[in-house]
Write an enzyme that holds these catalytic residues in place. Structure first.
Site, PDB file in Angstrom:
ATOM      1  N   CYS A  90     -13.686  -1.698  -9.863  1.00 21.51           N
ATOM      2  CA  CYS A  90     -14.859  -0.822  -9.919  1.00 21.51           C
ATOM      3  C   CYS A  90     -14.818   0.025 -11.192  1.00 21.51           C
ATOM      4  O   CYS A  90     -15.701   0.842 -11.427  1.00 21.51           O
ATOM      5  CB  CYS A  90     -14.931   0.073  -8.690  1.00 21.51           C
ATOM      6  SG  CYS A  90     -13.531   1.212  -8.528  1.00 21.51           S
ATOM      7  N   GLU A 120       0.853  -1.194   0.000  1.00 21.85           N
ATOM      8  CA  GLU A 120       0.000   0.000   0.000  1.00 21.85           C
ATOM      9  C   GLU A 120       0.887   1.242   0.000  1.00 21.85           C
ATOM     10  O   GLU A 120       1.890   1.287   0.717  1.00 21.85           O
ATOM     11  CB  GLU A 120      -0.925  -0.003   1.219  1.00 21.85           C
ATOM     12  CG  GLU A 120      -1.688   1.277   1.489  1.00 21.85           C
ATOM     13  CD  GLU A 120      -2.547   1.715   0.314  1.00 21.85           C
ATOM     14  OE1 GLU A 120      -2.480   2.915  -0.022  1.00 21.85           O
ATOM     15  OE2 GLU A 120      -3.269   0.875  -0.261  1.00 21.85           O
ATOM     16  N   ASP A 128      -6.584  -4.784  -6.372  1.00 20.19           N
ATOM     17  CA  ASP A 128      -7.809  -3.982  -6.259  1.00 20.19           C
ATOM     18  C   ASP A 128      -7.416  -2.549  -6.594  1.00 20.19           C
ATOM     19  O   ASP A 128      -7.327  -1.689  -5.720  1.00 20.19           O
ATOM     20  CB  ASP A 128      -8.385  -4.091  -4.846  1.00 20.19           C
ATOM     21  CG  ASP A 128      -9.704  -3.347  -4.696  1.00 20.19           C
ATOM     22  OD1 ASP A 128     -10.211  -2.824  -5.707  1.00 20.19           O
ATOM     23  OD2 ASP A 128     -10.213  -3.267  -3.563  1.00 20.19           O
TER      24      ASP A 128
END
Length: 417
Positions: free
Chosen positions: A372, A281, A345
């Protein structure tokens, strides 16, 4: 519902499917439309999980609204000409539709979860009372908007008000809102203005949350102002799907990119028989929260989180792999000696080029892509499917009544002919 209710039917500004329309049919149709992008995949490998009627209402755990004097709204969006309050001044919740503010027409937003709806209503009623008495009061003077963020389990709620100018009388603001917190069970309330802030309630703006996946309770800490999945029902479906599919990977050694505070990471470590996960991250604050969640859920032996840009970390990993690794290395990048599974993701814009190169390096037998961004996923798959084939693909309703879809893809490395 408060006395200020010009119509019993709320408006959902910017939403494709209004309350009077068939939300279940809309959900199914938009998922069918998304699946048309993957017509090259055998139908037996495609799955859709449309929303039930109950899942199309009271689902959002984060919402933002403008707060506007109703007399300042352009007609005919509010109020209806037949409404007797049209000549009065009232504070109303609005959302923009094509850059034009549109009133919700009620004090509750039916798409928000029940905790947010209840808090919305109680706060706007309190604000109207002081607005009627003194429009320059610190609580309402220069007030422009508000944001509500709740935990998935609806035990905690954070409210942020934004003001266009400095709050000159901070004592007046604090004295007005202080009694409202215990009265309405608000976890934290903040005013933001001119790069400054006032705050009441919990000092550290973190959400303590929990979710149950496959009978296992998972606890999370996450920052109130960082992105987190705004739809608990869709999040649960996505996690259960991932757990089922990744659970089929033998001796899972997972590299996870774009891990955030560990929403996928912790569920996989708790609910699936895997060996190890190295997650990456870029935001140090989210890395800290992820590491905290690793400890809270007692999965330190399985999971390590490192700070880094996904693209740069991918390049470093490829260089290390070409060198054959580093013997007796203490680098967190060597926490997993050899991966067989990649989980990503990415943001709506899709994968970094270096991540795609790493994915196609030959090390990964399985890849899982949570998306998404519909168009970005289609473009990324064109590249990835040079090495992988779609083993299974599932579409879920990310935001019921809107056009947003979340797509979950399991890719498996093609067998050499």
């Amino acid at each position: 519902m408060s006395a200020f209710s010009p119509t019993p039917t709320p408006v959902l500004p910017g939403y494709e499917c209004q309350l009077s329309s068939d939300a279940v049919a809309h959900s199914s149709q938009k998922l069918d439309s998304t699946l048309l992008d993957f017509s090259h995949v055998p139908p037996s490998r495609l799955q859709k999980l449309p929303s039930t009627l109950s899942e199309t209402l009271a689902y959002r755990c984060t919402c933002g609204f403008q707060i506007i004097d109703s007399s300042q709204l352009p007609p005919p969006s509010f109020p209806p000409k037949s409404d007797p309050s049209s000549s009065t001044h009232n504070l109303v919740y609005c959302m923009r539709n094509n850059f034009t503010p549109v009133s919700l027409l009620t004090d509750r937003f039916p798409i928000a979860n029940n905790l947010i709806q209840k808090t919305m209503e109680s706060l706007i009623i309190a604000l109207r009372e002081v607005f009627k008495a003194d429009k320059e009061h610190a609580a309402v003077g220069n007030l422009t908007s508000c944001k509500f963020v709740s935990s998935w389990d609806e035990r905690e709620i954070f409210v942020t008000f934004s003001y266009s100018d400095t709050i000159s009388n901070s004592s007046e603001w604090l004295n007005f809102f202080r009694p409202l917190l215990p009265l309405h069970n608000i976890t934290s309330l903040t005013a933001r203005f001119q790069k400054q802030s006032l705050s009441l309630g919990r000092e550290i703006k973190k959400i303590n949350d929990r979710i149950v996946i496959k009978g296992t309770e998972i606890i999370y800490e996450k920052p109130e102002d960082a992105f987190c999945h705004p739809n608990r029902e869709t999040m649960e479906k996505a996690l259960e799907w991932l757990c089922d599919k990744i659970g089929s990977v033998k001796n899972g050694r997972i590299l996870e990119m774009y891990c955030g505070s560990g929403a996928h990471t912790i569920a996989l470590a708790r609910c699936v028989e895997i060996e190890k996960i190295l997650c990456v991250e870029i935001d140090q604050r989210l890395v800290d929260y992820c590491n905290s969640n690793i400890v809270k859920n007692n999965v330190q032996d399985k999971v390590k989180c490192v700070k880094g840009d996904a693209g740069k970390i991918s390049s470093r990993l490829m260089r290390r792999r070409m060198k054959g690794g580093v013997e007796n290395s203490t680098s967190p990048l060597d926490f997993v000696e050899r991966f067989n599974c990649l989980l990503v993701d990415p943001p709506r814009s899709g994968l970094d080029g270096s991540v795609k190169k790493l994915a196609m390096s030959g090390e990964f037998e399985d890849m899982f892509y949570v998306s998404c961004g519909r168009s970005a996923l289609v473009e990324d798959l064109k590249v990835l499917c040079e090495v992988f084939e779609v083993e299974s693909l599932c579409v879920t309703d990310l935001f019921p009544r809107t056009d947003s879809v979340e797509t979950l893809v399991h890719l498996k490395k093609k067998k050499k002919e």
